[in-house]
Design an enzyme around this catalytic site. Structure first.
Site, PDB file in Angstrom:
ATOM      1  N   PRO A   1      39.624  43.503  38.666  1.00 55.45           N
ATOM      2  CA  PRO A   1      39.934  43.951  37.299  1.00 55.45           C
ATOM      3  C   PRO A   1      38.818  44.794  36.717  1.00 55.45           C
ATOM      4  O   PRO A   1      38.198  44.420  35.738  1.00 55.45           O
ATOM      5  CB  PRO A   1      40.098  42.636  36.540  1.00 55.45           C
ATOM      6  CG  PRO A   1      39.237  41.656  37.278  1.00 55.45           C
ATOM      7  CD  PRO A   1      39.214  42.092  38.709  1.00 55.45           C
ATOM      8  N   CYS A   2      38.546  45.920  37.328  1.00 61.94           N
ATOM      9  CA  CYS A   2      37.438  46.745  36.850  1.00 61.94           C
ATOM     10  C   CYS A   2      37.747  47.306  35.469  1.00 61.94           C
ATOM     11  O   CYS A   2      36.870  47.814  34.794  1.00 61.94           O
ATOM     12  CB  CYS A   2      37.145  47.859  37.835  1.00 61.94           C
ATOM     13  SG  CYS A   2      38.613  48.646  38.473  1.00 61.94           S
ATOM     14  N   HIS A   3      38.993  47.188  35.044  1.00 62.84           N
ATOM     15  CA  HIS A   3      39.338  47.688  33.717  1.00 62.84           C
ATOM     16  C   HIS A   3      38.777  46.766  32.641  1.00 62.84           C
ATOM     17  O   HIS A   3      38.768  47.107  31.477  1.00 62.84           O
ATOM     18  CB  HIS A   3      40.852  47.809  33.584  1.00 62.84           C
ATOM     19  CG  HIS A   3      41.577  46.527  33.740  1.00 62.84           C
ATOM     20  ND1 HIS A   3      41.974  46.044  34.965  1.00 62.84           N
ATOM     21  CD2 HIS A   3      41.961  45.608  32.827  1.00 62.84           C
ATOM     22  CE1 HIS A   3      42.595  44.883  34.768  1.00 62.84           C
ATOM     23  NE2 HIS A   3      42.589  44.589  33.493  1.00 62.84           N
TER      24      HIS A   3
END
Length: 103
Positions: free
Chosen positions: A54-56
């Site tokens: 979940p790099c967001h």
DNA sequence: CGCGCGGCCTAGC
DNA sequence: AGCTAGGCCGCGC
């Protein structure tokens, strides 16, 4: 080894709970390398869409989204909003409410 | 082996 | 409040 560094970074990122966000500096600190915040960004950058991380949910200390986010800024914001994250005017995340502290 | 760059951070103007 | 200038560290050429 630096592999360990990346591994930890990915590990931490993958542990970010839904509806929360964290910063590069924080991650860098968690991996025992406070000055390596940039490397953290680099670590996420080399990732490809669909890696599962979940790099967001990772933003900079100002709470801004990444300019070169792989999935696109709009997508990132959309995803976060879906998770219940409120955004400020300038596409910024409300850090005070959604800043995630690693536990 | 040496130089430059990066999803950053902090401090100063 | 917004921009500029360094700084630290690792990777690529």
């Amino acid at each position: 080894m630096n592999d360990d560094f990346y591994k930890k970074v990915y590990d931490i990122v993958s542990k970010i709970p839904k509806g929360k966000v964290t910063t590069y500096g924080e991650i860098a600190y968690l991996v025992n390398k406070p000055k390596n915040a940039r490397q953290v960004g680099y670590a996420l950058r080399v990732l490809e869409p669909g890696h599962g991380l979940p790099c967001h949910r990772v933003v900079n200390s100002l709470g801004e989204l990444s300019p070169n986010y792989v999935f696109g800024q709009g997508k990132q914001k959309e995803l976060l909003e879906k998770e219940g994250v409120q955004f400020l005017e300038n596409n910024r995340v409300d850090m005070k409410k959604y800043f995630w502290k690693n536990i």
